[in-house]
Design a protein around this motif. Structure first.
Motif, short mmCIF file in Angstrom:
data_model
loop_
_atom_site.label_atom_id
_atom_site.label_comp_id
_atom_site.label_asym_id
_atom_site.label_seq_id
_atom_site.Cartn_x
_atom_site.Cartn_y
_atom_site.Cartn_z
N MET A 138 29.85 16.79 45.24
CA MET A 138 28.92 15.68 45.45
C MET A 138 28.01 16.02 46.62
N ILE A 139 26.74 15.72 46.47
CA ILE A 139 25.81 15.93 47.57
C ILE A 139 24.93 14.69 47.72
N ILE A 140 24.48 14.47 48.95
CA ILE A 140 23.50 13.41 49.23
C ILE A 140 22.12 14.02 49.07
N LYS A 141 21.34 13.48 48.16
CA LYS A 141 20.00 14.01 47.93
C LYS A 141 18.95 13.31 48.79
N ARG A 142 19.15 11.99 48.98
CA ARG A 142 18.07 11.24 49.62
C ARG A 142 18.62 9.97 50.26
N LEU A 143 18.05 9.59 51.37
CA LEU A 143 18.33 8.31 52.02
C LEU A 143 17.00 7.61 52.28
N LYS A 144 16.93 6.34 51.87
CA LYS A 144 15.72 5.55 52.10
C LYS A 144 16.12 4.23 52.73
N THR A 145 15.48 3.88 53.82
CA THR A 145 15.83 2.64 54.52
C THR A 145 14.59 1.86 54.93
N LYS A 146 14.77 0.54 54.97
CA LYS A 146 13.75 -0.36 55.54
C LYS A 146 14.48 -1.43 56.35
N ASN A 147 14.06 -1.55 57.59
CA ASN A 147 14.59 -2.61 58.47
C ASN A 147 16.09 -2.52 58.69
N TYR A 148 16.62 -1.31 58.68
CA TYR A 148 18.04 -1.12 59.01
C TYR A 148 18.13 -0.49 60.39
N ARG A 149 18.50 -1.30 61.36
CA ARG A 149 18.60 -0.86 62.74
C ARG A 149 17.30 -0.18 63.17
N SER A 150 17.37 1.04 63.72
CA SER A 150 16.13 1.71 64.14
C SER A 150 15.40 2.37 62.98
N LEU A 151 16.04 2.38 61.80
CA LEU A 151 15.44 3.02 60.62
C LEU A 151 14.58 1.99 59.89
N GLU A 152 13.44 1.66 60.47
CA GLU A 152 12.60 0.59 59.95
C GLU A 152 11.88 0.97 58.67
N ASN A 153 11.52 2.23 58.55
CA ASN A 153 10.84 2.68 57.32
C ASN A 153 11.00 4.20 57.25
N LEU A 154 12.10 4.62 56.65
CA LEU A 154 12.45 6.03 56.71
C LEU A 154 12.90 6.54 55.35
N GLU A 155 12.53 7.75 55.03
CA GLU A 155 13.00 8.41 53.81
C GLU A 155 13.30 9.86 54.14
N ILE A 156 14.53 10.30 53.86
CA ILE A 156 14.97 11.66 54.17
C ILE A 156 15.48 12.34 52.90
N SER A 157 15.05 13.55 52.67
CA SER A 157 15.60 14.38 51.61
C SER A 157 16.51 15.42 52.26
N PHE A 158 17.71 15.60 51.69
CA PHE A 158 18.70 16.48 52.27
C PHE A 158 18.81 17.79 51.50
N ASN A 159 19.13 18.84 52.24
CA ASN A 159 19.42 20.14 51.65
C ASN A 159 20.80 20.07 50.98
N PRO A 160 21.02 20.78 49.86
CA PRO A 160 22.31 20.68 49.18
C PRO A 160 23.48 21.28 49.96
#
Length: 564
Positions: free
Chosen positions: A1-23
């Protein structure tokens, strides 16, 4: 299992963030409070039950009161909290979870023909109701039934899908002992003898089983520069709950891991997590087979820079070799990926824009390392001789004594030297004096960091560094070259310059030559000044006749052979 992506809005300091992860390997970096821990918190909230990190854990893993951004609390209009995690499941490597979803959640109602499918977990907390709503989507199909959705989340959290190690705590949850009364105090006297016999027999069986894991764990530790033998054992079998005790052997003496230094303990426990992840991945039971994700807070903790560099390389190699995703949150430049710079994620807190939370800094391009250097505070003189080599994109390096030495080597790369030119496309790096390499710190880093390297050292300084070279097993004319002529005043690179040119510089700078002979800070400055004068004279007059380079050509011959 791998995490491909994280997207957040208004979660703590992650107000508008999108991260793509390396496998495989990922490094989250940035200053304190830039958002690294909040990213890990968001991932753990839905992928594991980890009470060390989620101390306020309850049925709702996101709470509007505590997780809504502080910067927006005074706004009249409140927005929803949004967290989306996208995972990739492999039908073979994640067989237990894949089969659970395919055959139990959907009960073969839907056809899944792909060997890999995405699982999206979307969590929303609306501003008005403040209740957590979760959506799960497997492939293109939403799991709408609440009971099935909760069963999937419970399976995901309880399956060991994430192994989290916080280096500052240095005590994985599976090694902790519960504080309870001894079971023996509740057993009658007549039963103790029989129980003791059975216990001893069972302990022997457990020790035999641990021997198998001991061999595999020893192999992992063998990748480190410091060599240890590992021993896995148990002190005494606790019928209700038992712990594994780890010992390391050095020079035949077995010492409990708790009695080793924090750096050794931390590395060992992280490698143990990796071994456990590999064991789960290779489970013979299809229902249990899963490839866990390793999340590590500050793996560089308690480690010397040279050990950090080595450990960073080992983690990156193991992530690729085991096909296991590793996510580290780090303040160390040694833990960044040099092979794949896109795997490094630099975060910063934006306090000037409308959205004041964490944001990802653009680190694309050949100069990807510069924002990291600025953020991690390694651009100053306090970082010493390593700062220019850490982010080098080259696999080859020549270390020279000083800046003037580097200029001589650059002159030798000119095409006019024909067959005698220096054929080298890597980095030429001035290490700033013998003192920086005689303690092995720089050399150990260089040896692990670069594919091919050569250290040049002045003949008069060689006795100071010889023991360091011998310790690392460096060989002359292969990993190091001694520069200079065995004559008074010529036991350095300037000794390769024709006597006539040197005499002219000395006669024109008599007072400077006299002061350069003093063993004092002023004398050192004068020696450096004199080196500059010699270099300038050689650039102007010496290059008109290539015969002036004859002594240099003798040095270039073994270098070209090394970097052929």
């Amino acid at each position: 299992m791998i995490i491909k992506r994280l997207k957040t809005k208004n979660y703590r300091s992650l107000e508008n963030l999108e991260i793509s992860f390396n496998p495989f390997y990922n490094a989250l970096s940035g200053k304190n409070n830039s958002g690294k821990s909040n990213i890990i918190r968001a991932l753990l909230a839905f992928l594991t039950y980890d009470f060390r990190f989620l101390r306020d854990y309850s049925e709702n893993v996101i709470h509007y009161a505590s997780d809504y951004p502080n910067s927006k609390r005074k706004d009249k209009t409140k927005e929803e909290i949004y967290v989306e995690i996208e995972l990739e499941l492999d039908e073979s490597n994640d067989a237990g979870l894949f089969k659970f979803i395919k055959e139990l959640i959907f009960k073969d109602e839907t056809e899944f023909s792909n060997s890999k499918e995405t699982l999206r977990i979307i969590a929303i907390v609306e501003a008005e109701q403040k209740d957590l709503k979760i959506k799960t989507i497997f492939g293109n199909h939403e799991i709408s039934d609440e009971y099935k959705r909760e069963e999937l989340l419970n399976r995901l959290r309880g399956s060991g899908s994430v192994l989290f190690h916080n280096s500052t705590e240095n005590d994985p949850i599976f090694l902790r002992r519960a504080r309870r009364d001894n079971l023996i105090s509740y057993i009658g006297k007549e039963d103790r003898t029989e129980i003791t016999k059975r216990k001893e027999s069972l302990e022997n069986e457990v020790k035999k089983l641990l021997k198998k894991h001991q061999t595999q764990f020893s192999s992992l530790l063998g990748r480190l520069e410091d060599k240890y033998d590992v021993s896995l054992g148990i002190s005494s079998l606790n019928i209700e709950r038992e712990s594994v005790e780890i010992s390391l052997k050095e020079k035949g003496i077995e010492v409990s891991l708790d009695d080793w230094g924090s750096g050794t303990k931390n590395r060992t426990l992280i490698l143990l997590n990796l071994m456990n992840a590999k064991r789960v991945q290779e489970s013979s039971s299809v229902n249990d087979r899963l490839t866990p994700i390793i999340v590590i807070e500050e793996p560089e903790s308690f480690l010397h820079p040279s050990a950090q560099a080595e450990f960073g390389r080992v983690l990156q190699d193991l992530a690729f070799e085991f096909k296991i995703q590793i996510i580290v949150a780090t303040h160390s430049p040694y833990l960044l990926s040099h092979k794949e710079p896109s795997a490094n994620i630099l975060l910063q807190k934006n306090l000037s824009a409308t959205v004041k939370g964490s944001e990802i800094v653009n680190t694309s391009g050949d100069k990807w390392y510069e924002p990291f250097a600025l953020s991690l505070g390694i651009s100053g003189d306090d970082f010493g001789p390593l700062k220019s080599t850490i982010f080098s994109g080259s696999s080859d390096i020549i270390l020279v004594e000083g800046e003037s030495d580097k200029e001589y080597f650059e002159l030798l790369k000119d095409e006019k030297h024909g067959n005698c030119r220096l054929n080298f496309n890597g980095e030429i790096f001035p290490y700033g004096g013998a003192g920086n390499i005689k303690n092995n710190i720089l050399l150990r880093f260089i040896k692990e960091r670069f594919k091919r390297f050569v250290v040049t050292v002045d003949l008069d300084k060689f006795p100071e560094v010889k023991s360091a070279f011998d310790t690392l097993g460096l060989k002359e004319n292969k990993e190091f070259i001694v520069i200079g002529k065995n004559e008074t005043g010529k036991k350095c690179i300037e000794g390769l310059i024709p006597h006539k040119l040197l005499s002219q510089v000395y006669s024109d700078n008599v007072e400077l030559v006299q002061k350069a002979m003093e063993n004092s800070p002023e004398g050192k400055n004068c020696r450096n000044h004199l080196k500059t004068k010699i270099l300038e004279k050689f650039k102007i007059d010496g290059q008109n006749d290539l015969n002036n380079f004859n002594e240099f050509y003798l040095m270039i011959k073994p270098l070209n052979k090394i970097f052929k």
